[in-house]
Design a protein around this motif. Structure first.
Motif, PDB file in Angstrom:
ATOM      1  N   ALA A  18      20.267 -40.878  20.307  1.00 58.72           N
ATOM      2  CA  ALA A  18      20.199 -39.134  19.828  1.00 58.72           C
ATOM      3  C   ALA A  18      18.616 -38.771  19.448  1.00 58.72           C
ATOM      4  O   ALA A  18      19.047 -37.355  19.745  1.00 58.72           O
ATOM      5  N   VAL A  19      18.263 -39.966  18.659  1.00 59.89           N
ATOM      6  CA  VAL A  19      16.511 -38.641  17.308  1.00 59.89           C
ATOM      7  C   VAL A  19      16.371 -38.553  19.055  1.00 59.89           C
ATOM      8  O   VAL A  19      15.043 -37.523  19.038  1.00 59.89           O
ATOM      9  N   GLN A  20      15.871 -39.741  19.357  1.00 56.47           N
ATOM     10  CA  GLN A  20      15.373 -39.246  20.635  1.00 56.47           C
ATOM     11  C   GLN A  20      15.224 -38.246  22.013  1.00 56.47           C
ATOM     12  O   GLN A  20      14.623 -37.676  22.951  1.00 56.47           O
ATOM     13  N   GLU A  21      16.721 -37.850  21.625  1.00 55.57           N
ATOM     14  CA  GLU A  21      17.638 -36.411  22.383  1.00 55.57           C
ATOM     15  C   GLU A  21      17.030 -36.845  24.231  1.00 55.57           C
ATOM     16  O   GLU A  21      16.319 -36.166  24.936  1.00 55.57           O
ATOM     17  N   ILE A  22      17.448 -38.320  24.209  1.00 63.08           N
ATOM     18  CA  ILE A  22      18.083 -38.175  25.259  1.00 63.08           C
ATOM     19  C   ILE A  22      19.672 -38.490  25.895  1.00 63.08           C
ATOM     20  O   ILE A  22      20.345 -39.062  25.269  1.00 63.08           O
ATOM     21  N   GLU A  23      19.906 -38.403  26.645  1.00 62.04           N
ATOM     22  CA  GLU A  23      21.622 -37.752  27.534  1.00 62.04           C
ATOM     23  C   GLU A  23      21.577 -39.631  27.727  1.00 62.04           C
ATOM     24  O   GLU A  23      20.781 -40.520  27.928  1.00 62.04           O
ATOM     25  N   LEU A  24      22.921 -39.522  26.962  1.00 61.66           N
ATOM     26  CA  LEU A  24      23.311 -41.177  27.050  1.00 61.66           C
ATOM     27  C   LEU A  24      24.041 -41.964  28.381  1.00 61.66           C
ATOM     28  O   LEU A  24      23.061 -43.164  28.234  1.00 61.66           O
ATOM     29  N   ASP A  25      24.102 -41.172  29.598  1.00 64.87           N
ATOM     30  CA  ASP A  25      23.874 -42.180  30.319  1.00 64.87           C
ATOM     31  C   ASP A  25      22.206 -42.403  30.901  1.00 64.87           C
ATOM     32  O   ASP A  25      22.306 -43.730  31.279  1.00 64.87           O
ATOM     33  N   LYS A  26      21.404 -41.386  30.710  1.00 72.46           N
ATOM     34  CA  LYS A  26      20.134 -41.923  31.109  1.00 72.46           C
ATOM     35  C   LYS A  26      19.596 -42.810  30.059  1.00 72.46           C
ATOM     36  O   LYS A  26      19.224 -43.943  31.088  1.00 72.46           O
ATOM     37  N   TYR A  27      20.141 -43.169  29.074  1.00 72.41           N
ATOM     38  CA  TYR A  27      20.061 -44.207  28.269  1.00 72.41           C
ATOM     39  C   TYR A  27      20.071 -45.614  27.934  1.00 72.41           C
ATOM     40  O   TYR A  27      19.907 -46.585  28.340  1.00 72.41           O
ATOM     41  N   ALA A  28      21.912 -45.465  29.151  1.00 74.18           N
ATOM     42  CA  ALA A  28      22.662 -46.414  29.014  1.00 74.18           C
ATOM     43  C   ALA A  28      22.000 -47.474  30.375  1.00 74.18           C
ATOM     44  O   ALA A  28      22.043 -48.148  30.349  1.00 74.18           O
ATOM     45  N   GLU A  29      20.822 -46.829  31.621  1.00 79.89           N
ATOM     46  CA  GLU A  29      20.104 -47.213  32.053  1.00 79.89           C
ATOM     47  C   GLU A  29      19.246 -48.699  32.041  1.00 79.89           C
ATOM     48  O   GLU A  29      19.614 -49.458  33.084  1.00 79.89           O
ATOM     49  N   SER A  30      18.601 -48.750  30.965  1.00 82.09           N
ATOM     50  CA  SER A  30      18.046 -49.344  31.098  1.00 82.09           C
ATOM     51  C   SER A  30      18.648 -50.698  29.604  1.00 82.09           C
ATOM     52  O   SER A  30      18.235 -51.787  29.021  1.00 82.09           O
ATOM     53  N   HIS A  31      19.658 -50.097  28.663  1.00 81.11           N
ATOM     54  CA  HIS A  31      20.934 -50.698  28.028  1.00 81.11           C
ATOM     55  C   HIS A  31      22.154 -51.263  28.363  1.00 81.11           C
ATOM     56  O   HIS A  31      22.514 -50.501  28.680  1.00 81.11           O
ATOM     57  N   PRO A  32      22.210 -52.397  28.527  1.00 81.97           N
ATOM     58  CA  PRO A  32      23.684 -53.017  29.241  1.00 81.97           C
ATOM     59  C   PRO A  32      24.844 -52.425  28.272  1.00 81.97           C
ATOM     60  O   PRO A  32      26.215 -52.248  28.374  1.00 81.97           O
ATOM     61  N   GLU A  33      25.163 -52.733  26.903  1.00 84.09           N
ATOM     62  CA  GLU A  33      25.432 -52.776  26.084  1.00 84.09           C
ATOM     63  C   GLU A  33      25.804 -51.418  26.088  1.00 84.09           C
ATOM     64  O   GLU A  33      27.346 -50.925  24.985  1.00 84.09           O
ATOM     65  N   LEU A  34      25.430 -50.072  26.233  1.00 87.98           N
ATOM     66  CA  LEU A  34      25.240 -49.129  26.223  1.00 87.98           C
ATOM     67  C   LEU A  34      26.169 -48.719  27.142  1.00 87.98           C
ATOM     68  O   LEU A  34      27.042 -47.876  27.254  1.00 87.98           O
ATOM     69  N   GLN A  35      25.929 -48.891  29.023  1.00 85.56           N
ATOM     70  CA  GLN A  35      26.651 -48.979  29.654  1.00 85.56           C
ATOM     71  C   GLN A  35      28.141 -49.109  29.434  1.00 85.56           C
ATOM     72  O   GLN A  35      29.112 -48.679  29.927  1.00 85.56           O
ATOM     73  N   GLY A  36      28.150 -50.664  28.420  1.00 88.77           N
ATOM     74  CA  GLY A  36      29.406 -51.204  28.786  1.00 88.77           C
ATOM     75  C   GLY A  36      30.508 -50.111  27.587  1.00 88.77           C
ATOM     76  O   GLY A  36      31.901 -50.342  28.199  1.00 88.77           O
ATOM     77  N   ALA A  37      29.584 -49.309  26.735  1.00 84.96           N
ATOM     78  CA  ALA A  37      30.388 -48.997  26.161  1.00 84.96           C
ATOM     79  C   ALA A  37      31.142 -47.896  26.457  1.00 84.96           C
ATOM     80  O   ALA A  37      32.231 -47.206  25.797  1.00 84.96           O
ATOM     81  N   ILE A  38      30.546 -47.299  27.214  1.00 89.03           N
ATOM     82  CA  ILE A  38      30.057 -45.588  28.350  1.00 89.03           C
ATOM     83  C   ILE A  38      31.742 -45.922  29.032  1.00 89.03           C
ATOM     84  O   ILE A  38      32.742 -45.686  29.085  1.00 89.03           O
ATOM     85  N   SER A  39      31.963 -47.864  29.467  1.00 92.40           N
ATOM     86  CA  SER A  39      32.777 -47.496  30.623  1.00 92.40           C
ATOM     87  C   SER A  39      34.070 -48.026  29.930  1.00 92.40           C
ATOM     88  O   SER A  39      35.270 -47.761  30.331  1.00 92.40           O
ATOM     89  N   ALA A  40      33.824 -48.180  28.493  1.00 94.75           N
ATOM     90  CA  ALA A  40      35.255 -48.333  28.074  1.00 94.75           C
ATOM     91  C   ALA A  40      36.326 -47.561  26.702  1.00 94.75           C
ATOM     92  O   ALA A  40      36.958 -46.932  27.265  1.00 94.75           O
ATOM     93  N   PHE A  41      34.674 -46.751  26.493  1.00 92.97           N
ATOM     94  CA  PHE A  41      35.201 -45.348  25.753  1.00 92.97           C
ATOM     95  C   PHE A  41      34.843 -44.509  25.717  1.00 92.97           C
ATOM     96  O   PHE A  41      35.106 -43.351  25.255  1.00 92.97           O
ATOM     97  N   GLY A  42      33.904 -44.174  27.066  1.00 94.00           N
ATOM     98  CA  GLY A  42      33.711 -42.858  27.751  1.00 94.00           C
ATOM     99  C   GLY A  42      34.027 -41.973  27.944  1.00 94.00           C
ATOM    100  O   GLY A  42      33.724 -40.214  28.686  1.00 94.00           O
ATOM    101  N   GLY A  43      35.685 -41.997  28.335  1.00 93.63           N
ATOM    102  CA  GLY A  43      36.722 -41.260  29.581  1.00 93.63           C
ATOM    103  C   GLY A  43      37.334 -40.626  27.953  1.00 93.63           C
ATOM    104  O   GLY A  43      38.777 -40.365  28.798  1.00 93.63           O
ATOM    105  N   LYS A  44      37.666 -41.351  26.437  1.00 90.17           N
ATOM    106  CA  LYS A  44      38.575 -41.443  26.165  1.00 90.17           C
ATOM    107  C   LYS A  44      38.263 -39.760  25.271  1.00 90.17           C
ATOM    108  O   LYS A  44      36.967 -39.058  24.482  1.00 90.17           O
TER     109      LYS A  44
END
Length: 420
Positions: free
Chosen positions: A394-420
């Motif tokens: 958020a602070v770096q103004e990077i889209e979540l999906d883009k930042y998740a490419e190098s951060h598996p913890e974020l990718q896990g969150a997206i897979s679990a909660f991104g569609g809610k």
């Protein structure tokens, strides 16, 4: 004169003329009643009568927002006019007293039959209230210092299940959460001093795990123990937390009242985490109750250091626009410039950080995620890390999906909660 009056702003709806309606409000809450009485002299009214400061017409409706409005027989087809009304109440009527102020600005007004809608929107206080109620003892800076968290939001969660968790299960849960790198944990508002998990026993178990984790990690998380109870009980609970080395207490503001919170503030040596349970009953109808703008000022005066605001895209009925406004209200300077820490919660996860930061442009929040941390597919530690990463994006103004490419913890969150 402003130092001798409180200005209250209302949203009203009425089938009567706005001037008559405003005058009825002022009279009912100061010197008048439904009929003139002998003691209501001009001299008394000059000293004690509330005054109509301003009336700003908004719009009108064909049907009333609330039931019970009285329509005289000679009123053919009522039109329900809406307006913003400002009233001035003499300080001498109630003094610097939150309970007696509330009886004045939010008392019988809601029952007046001339109104099909009435909502307290804002309050302006003279400095006499600042002298009587010093506000938060710790505030944002004091909370950050105790939690040792700077330059980012405090990331936290809530003990779940909120009710029924056996006493012997608190230790393992808190141990796991503390070692996962959390900054903050709070009791649920439903759990204070239940017979199955007595307060003193819970504090002992929880603080033992907090201290053990601090010895291992060098970080002591802040745990907000729910001290809500009768007046004497709150003091005992506070002292129990203090003796155990705790760094925060929580109180349900509406359950104990503003006077109860102010009493707690008078002796508290710990930050007060304010929960607004019952708030929906006070505000959900747009033409009844009060706005959060007025409410958070009363909470600040009473002495809370943190206050719940809901979060964006939450599970509750409140709109994102209202949530963002509430966060901003908490951060606006009050007497002497102090603010309090907004607490974001309810259906929050890592992806909540980006729309929140875009709207508020501040890191001075406590961001709570229950399921967003506890139900992360990679486990609790990855859930905590995903929240931190969400704010980094958020602070770096990077889209979540883009930042998740190098951060598996974020990718896990997206897979679990991104569609809610």
């Amino acid at each position: 004169m402003k130092e001798q009056e409180v200005i209250a702003t209302y949203l009203i709806e009425t089938p009567y003329s706005l001037e008559k309606a405003a005058a009825t409000m002022a009279g009912e809450q100061s010197t008048g009643t439904f009929v003139s009485v002998p003691g209501e002299t001009p001299e008394l009214k000059a000293l004690h009568a509330a005054k109509v400061v301003n009336i700003e017409t908004i719009d009108e409706a064909d049907v009333p927002s609330l039931p019970g409005v009285y329509i005289p027989k000679d009123m053919e087809k009522p039109v329900y006019r809406r307006a913003i009304v400002k009233l001035s109440f003499p300080l001498r009527n109630f003094g610097a007293s939150l309970p007696n102020l509330l009886s004045t600005v939010a008392g019988n007004l809601y029952e007046l039959r001339e109104f099909s809608g009435l909502r307290l929107m804002d309050l302006e206080f003279p400095t006499a209230f600042a002298d009587r109620y010093p506000g938060p003892r710790f505030g944002i800076e004091g909370t950050r210092k105790l939690a040792n968290v700077h330059d980012r939001p405090l990331i936290g969660t809530i003990v779940k299940p909120s009710i029924g968790l056996p006493l012997q299960e608190y230790g393992p849960l808190v141990r796991t959460l503390a070692e996962a790198g959390l900054d903050f944990i709070k009791d649920d508002e439903l759990c204070a001093n239940p017979p199955y998990a007595p307060f003193e026993d819970r504090v002992k178990i929880v603080m033992a795990e907090v201290d053990r984790a601090a010895d291992r990690t060098g970080k002591k998380l802040m745990y907000a123990f729910n001290v809500t109870g009768d007046i004497d009980e709150m003091k005992r609970n506070h002292d129990t937390v203090l003796r155990a080395g705790g760094t925060c207490v929580m109180v349900c503001v509406n359950s104990v009242g503003f006077a109860g919170v102010a009493h707690l503030r008078g002796y508290s040596e710990l930050p007060i985490h304010g929960h607004r349970t019952q708030w929906g009953a006070m505000t959900r109808s747009p033409l009844l109750g009060m706005s959060f703008t007025a409410y958070q000022k009363l909470c600040r005066l009473a002495g809370v250091d943190h206050l719940h605001t809901n979060g964006v895209d939450s599970k509750f009925a409140e709109s994102n626009e209202s949530v963002i406004r509430s966060i901003s209200d908490c951060l606006k300077p009050m007497f002497g410039g102090y603010g309090i820490m907004p607490v974001l919660s309810s259906a929050q996860w890592a992806g909540s950080a980006i729309p929140t930061y875009r709207a508020i442009r501040t890191l001075d929040v406590i961001h709570l995620a229950g399921g967003g941390i506890l139900a992360h597919p990679g486990g609790i530690a990855e859930g905590v890390r995903s929240m931190q990463l969400g704010w980094e994006a958020a602070v770096q103004e990077i889209e979540l999906d883009k930042y998740a490419e190098s951060h598996p913890e974020l990718q896990g969150a997206i897979s679990a909660f991104g569609g809610k």
